[in-house]
Design a protein around this motif. Structure first.
Motif, PDB file in Angstrom:
ATOM      1  N   ASP A 208      -1.105   4.866   7.455  1.00 23.92           N
ATOM      2  CA  ASP A 208      -2.147   5.262   8.402  1.00 23.92           C
ATOM      3  C   ASP A 208      -3.525   4.818   7.928  1.00 23.92           C
ATOM      4  O   ASP A 208      -4.338   4.312   8.713  1.00 23.92           O
ATOM      5  CB  ASP A 208      -2.140   6.787   8.580  1.00 23.92           C
ATOM      6  CG  ASP A 208      -0.849   7.310   9.198  1.00 23.92           C
ATOM      7  OD1 ASP A 208      -0.150   6.511   9.866  1.00 23.92           O
ATOM      8  OD2 ASP A 208      -0.541   8.495   9.008  1.00 23.92           O
ATOM      9  N   ALA A 209      -3.808   5.009   6.630  1.00 24.80           N
ATOM     10  CA  ALA A 209      -5.121   4.646   6.090  1.00 24.80           C
ATOM     11  C   ALA A 209      -5.360   3.150   6.176  1.00 24.80           C
ATOM     12  O   ALA A 209      -6.462   2.692   6.510  1.00 24.80           O
ATOM     13  CB  ALA A 209      -5.239   5.119   4.638  1.00 24.80           C
ATOM     14  N   ALA A 215      -6.859  -3.074   8.488  1.00 32.95           N
ATOM     15  CA  ALA A 215      -6.072  -3.992   7.672  1.00 32.95           C
ATOM     16  C   ALA A 215      -4.624  -3.964   8.171  1.00 32.95           C
ATOM     17  O   ALA A 215      -4.251  -3.144   9.011  1.00 32.95           O
ATOM     18  CB  ALA A 215      -6.150  -3.602   6.205  1.00 32.95           C
ATOM     19  N   ILE A 216      -3.807  -4.864   7.646  1.00 38.57           N
ATOM     20  CA  ILE A 216      -2.434  -5.016   8.125  1.00 38.57           C
ATOM     21  C   ILE A 216      -1.473  -4.790   6.966  1.00 38.57           C
ATOM     22  O   ILE A 216      -1.518  -5.518   5.966  1.00 38.57           O
ATOM     23  CB  ILE A 216      -2.217  -6.417   8.718  1.00 38.57           C
ATOM     24  CG1 ILE A 216      -3.170  -6.647   9.899  1.00 38.57           C
ATOM     25  CG2 ILE A 216      -0.762  -6.599   9.157  1.00 38.57           C
ATOM     26  CD1 ILE A 216      -3.145  -8.042  10.443  1.00 38.57           C
ATOM     27  N   PRO A 217      -0.601  -3.765   7.060  1.00 38.78           N
ATOM     28  CA  PRO A 217       0.373  -3.559   5.987  1.00 38.78           C
ATOM     29  C   PRO A 217       1.405  -4.672   5.951  1.00 38.78           C
ATOM     30  O   PRO A 217       1.914  -5.098   6.994  1.00 38.78           O
ATOM     31  CB  PRO A 217       1.004  -2.214   6.339  1.00 38.78           C
ATOM     32  CG  PRO A 217       0.747  -2.015   7.789  1.00 38.78           C
ATOM     33  CD  PRO A 217      -0.501  -2.758   8.121  1.00 38.78           C
ATOM     34  N   ALA A 218       1.688  -5.152   4.745  1.00 40.02           N
ATOM     35  CA  ALA A 218       2.702  -6.193   4.539  1.00 40.02           C
ATOM     36  C   ALA A 218       3.818  -5.589   3.688  1.00 40.02           C
ATOM     37  O   ALA A 218       3.718  -5.540   2.459  1.00 40.02           O
ATOM     38  CB  ALA A 218       2.087  -7.410   3.839  1.00 40.02           C
ATOM     39  N   PRO A 219       4.875  -5.088   4.320  1.00 38.68           N
ATOM     40  CA  PRO A 219       5.893  -4.334   3.572  1.00 38.68           C
ATOM     41  C   PRO A 219       6.854  -5.224   2.797  1.00 38.68           C
ATOM     42  O   PRO A 219       7.216  -6.313   3.236  1.00 38.68           O
ATOM     43  CB  PRO A 219       6.626  -3.570   4.672  1.00 38.68           C
ATOM     44  CG  PRO A 219       6.465  -4.419   5.889  1.00 38.68           C
ATOM     45  CD  PRO A 219       5.120  -5.082   5.766  1.00 38.68           C
ATOM     46  N   VAL A 220       7.259  -4.718   1.631  1.00 40.67           N
ATOM     47  CA  VAL A 220       8.295  -5.356   0.819  1.00 40.67           C
ATOM     48  C   VAL A 220       9.361  -4.297   0.555  1.00 40.67           C
ATOM     49  O   VAL A 220       9.065  -3.224   0.021  1.00 40.67           O
ATOM     50  CB  VAL A 220       7.739  -5.876  -0.514  1.00 40.67           C
ATOM     51  CG1 VAL A 220       8.859  -6.457  -1.371  1.00 40.67           C
ATOM     52  CG2 VAL A 220       6.670  -6.925  -0.268  1.00 40.67           C
ATOM     53  N   GLY A 221      10.588  -4.576   0.946  1.00 39.19           N
ATOM     54  CA  GLY A 221      11.656  -3.594   0.824  1.00 39.19           C
ATOM     55  C   GLY A 221      11.999  -3.277  -0.616  1.00 39.19           C
ATOM     56  O   GLY A 221      11.845  -4.105  -1.524  1.00 39.19           O
TER      57      GLY A 221
END
Length: 477
Positions: A208-209, A215-221
């Motif tokens: 959320d923050a 900004a854009i979250p870039a997830p890594v599993g």
């Protein structure tokens, strides 16, 4: 911007023992394994897979097997092929919503399993009484201190030094909780459209923050076992990320702990890339099975920025956190803070300094949480044998694998039974984790027993659409 790619090594590691599943041809097993990686968020959406020839070599199978698996995934809507751009991961219905957690209920009979936060430690009243006695000595100044009360900063620095990370007060900034600290870091170092690499799953309020900061979250599993360091490093480089936010100590929601080797490799990668590497240490005090040392590794040049908090170890109502970083970075943050607020209340800081001086109360808290963790696991085993909770070494919650993708439906139905739940998709990006549910063990034992009973009734109310095995639910209501 160039699309992120997953390396063959990372994908092979994520796939694990995919061949062990029987009753299906190899291409079907491979397709199913990749599909589950996408659904569980371990393989992020929008990531380009390796080429078929390269993947066949890495998996030591024929290219025909890989080609057939990729075709099955495309037909099912889990891959999208663009000319000259490779095959990208997706969900059949497109990126889903993370969903919202229902607001805190004022109903005294409501059981809150959405917040993984314990009750106040017994020492809180005494700490505030001592703080009020000490307050008059601080009333002669204006009370606005952007970096925090020197006494409290010194207590935080002493705590780090005691635990093996030499720290001086000028390396510490007090914040109104770790969430406030993360918001200040994002405001200082990230702009609209900047990428921030995160674990997948991760703490939902961190997502959320990041999104509130544009900004854009870039997830890594997260693979089985340790972190996918190669995947994190590749995500930082390929996305041009300005920051990486990771929960290395009793990760929320999975409870896992990052190895010393992984920490060292990430610290070196941060130096090389110029990205800000943030470790959220909110749960670092809450090891339950054996002591963990989070600082016995090389952190070149103090590459890691650390977020700390007393919210989980002592009480969320304190609203006390901090940032530990290089002194020059702390000064930069102090200069930006006035655009958000003018400081942290002094009484809370005086109380916090007293609490941090003595680690003995944490021994009782850990023993209490350990007992509650085992009680919740036993209740789930008795009442929901098809549910698969993990066994975290620390932290405040279980990460439970459900027998069907019903997490959001279960959270919605739970409200009718006096349960407040955070569905699995809240902990990721793109609507994944419908087969998972975070269940905190922070409530008293009798409340945990009742919560599992209500979960059973809520699951039963979902009916046959949940596709639950009769063996799992026949004795639950």
């Amino acid at each position: 911007m160039t699309a992120r790619r997953v390396s063959v090594a990372s994908l092979v590691r994520l796939l694990g023992a995919w061949r062990a599943v029987s009753g299906a041809p190899a291409y079907g097993r491979l397709a199913d394994a990749i599909r589950l990686l996408i659904l569980d968020g371990r393989l992020a959406l929008g990531v380009v897979l390796p080429g078929e020839r390269e993947l066949a070599e890495g998996l030591e199978v024929s290219r025909t097997t890989v080609t057939a698996a990729m075709a099955r995934l495309r037909d099912a809507g889990f891959l999208e092929r663009r000319p000259g751009a490779g095959a990208r991961t997706r969900l059949p219905e497109g990126p889903g919503a993370r969903g919202a957690v229902p607001p805190t209920s004022e109903d005294p009979d409501c059981l809150d399993l959405a917040s993984a936060a314990p009750q106040a430690a017994p020492e809180i009243p005494q700490a505030f009484a001592a703080a009020l006695e000490a307050l008059p000595a601080h009333l002669s100044n204006h009370g606005y201190q952007s970096l925090g009360l020197p006494l409290f900063r010194a207590a935080i620095a002493a705590r780090y030094t005691r635990r093996g990370l030499p720290t001086t007060p000028d390396q510490v900034m007090v914040a109104n909780g770790a969430q406030h600290g993360l918001g200040l870091l994002l405001r200082t170092f990230c702009g609209p459209g900047d990428r921030v690499v995160i674990d997948q799953p991760t703490y939902p309020h961190a997502i959320d923050a990041i999104q509130r900061a544009a900004a854009i979250p870039a997830p890594v599993g997260l693979p089985e076992g340790d972190w996918d360091v190669d995947g994190v490093v590749a995500a930082i480089r390929q996305s041009g990320a300005r920051m990486a936010y990771l929960i290395a100590d009793f990760h929320n929601p999975t409870g896992r702990w990052m190895s010393q080797d992984a920490r060292a490799r990430l610290a070196h990668a941060a130096i090389q890339s110029g990205a800000i590497l943030v470790f959220d240490e909110t749960l670092a005090d809450l090891w339950l099975d054996a002591p963990h040392d989070p600082y016995r590794f090389e952190d070149p040049g103090g590459a890691i920025v650390r977020l700390g908090s007393m919210g989980k170890s002592h009480w969320g109502g304190l609203r006390l956190g901090w940032i530990r970083a290089r002194a020059e970075l702390i000064q930069a943050l102090g200069g930006r803070r006035s655009s958000l607020d003018l400081g942290t209340p002094l009484v809370e800081q005086l109380a916090g300094a007293r609490l941090l001086a003595d680690d003995r109360p944490l021994i009782q808290r850990r023993a209490h949480l350990r007992s509650q963790r085992e009680h919740l696991k036993a209740e789930l085993a008795r009442r929901a044998p098809d549910w698969r909770p993990n066994s975290p070494a620390g932290g405040l919650s279980l990460w439970v694998e459900l027998p069907a993708p019903i997490s959001s439906a279960l959270a919605a139905t739970g409200e009718r039974y006096g349960l407040r739940l955070a569905a699995g998709p809240r902990f990721g990006v793109g609507g994944v984790f419908e087969r998972y549910l975070r269940l905190p063990y922070t409530l008293p034992r009798d409340a945990l027993t009742e919560a599992v009973e209500r979960l059973a009734r809520a699951a039963q109310a979902l009916g046959p659409t949940a596709r639950l095995g009769a063996s799992a639910w026949s004795e639950m209501v």
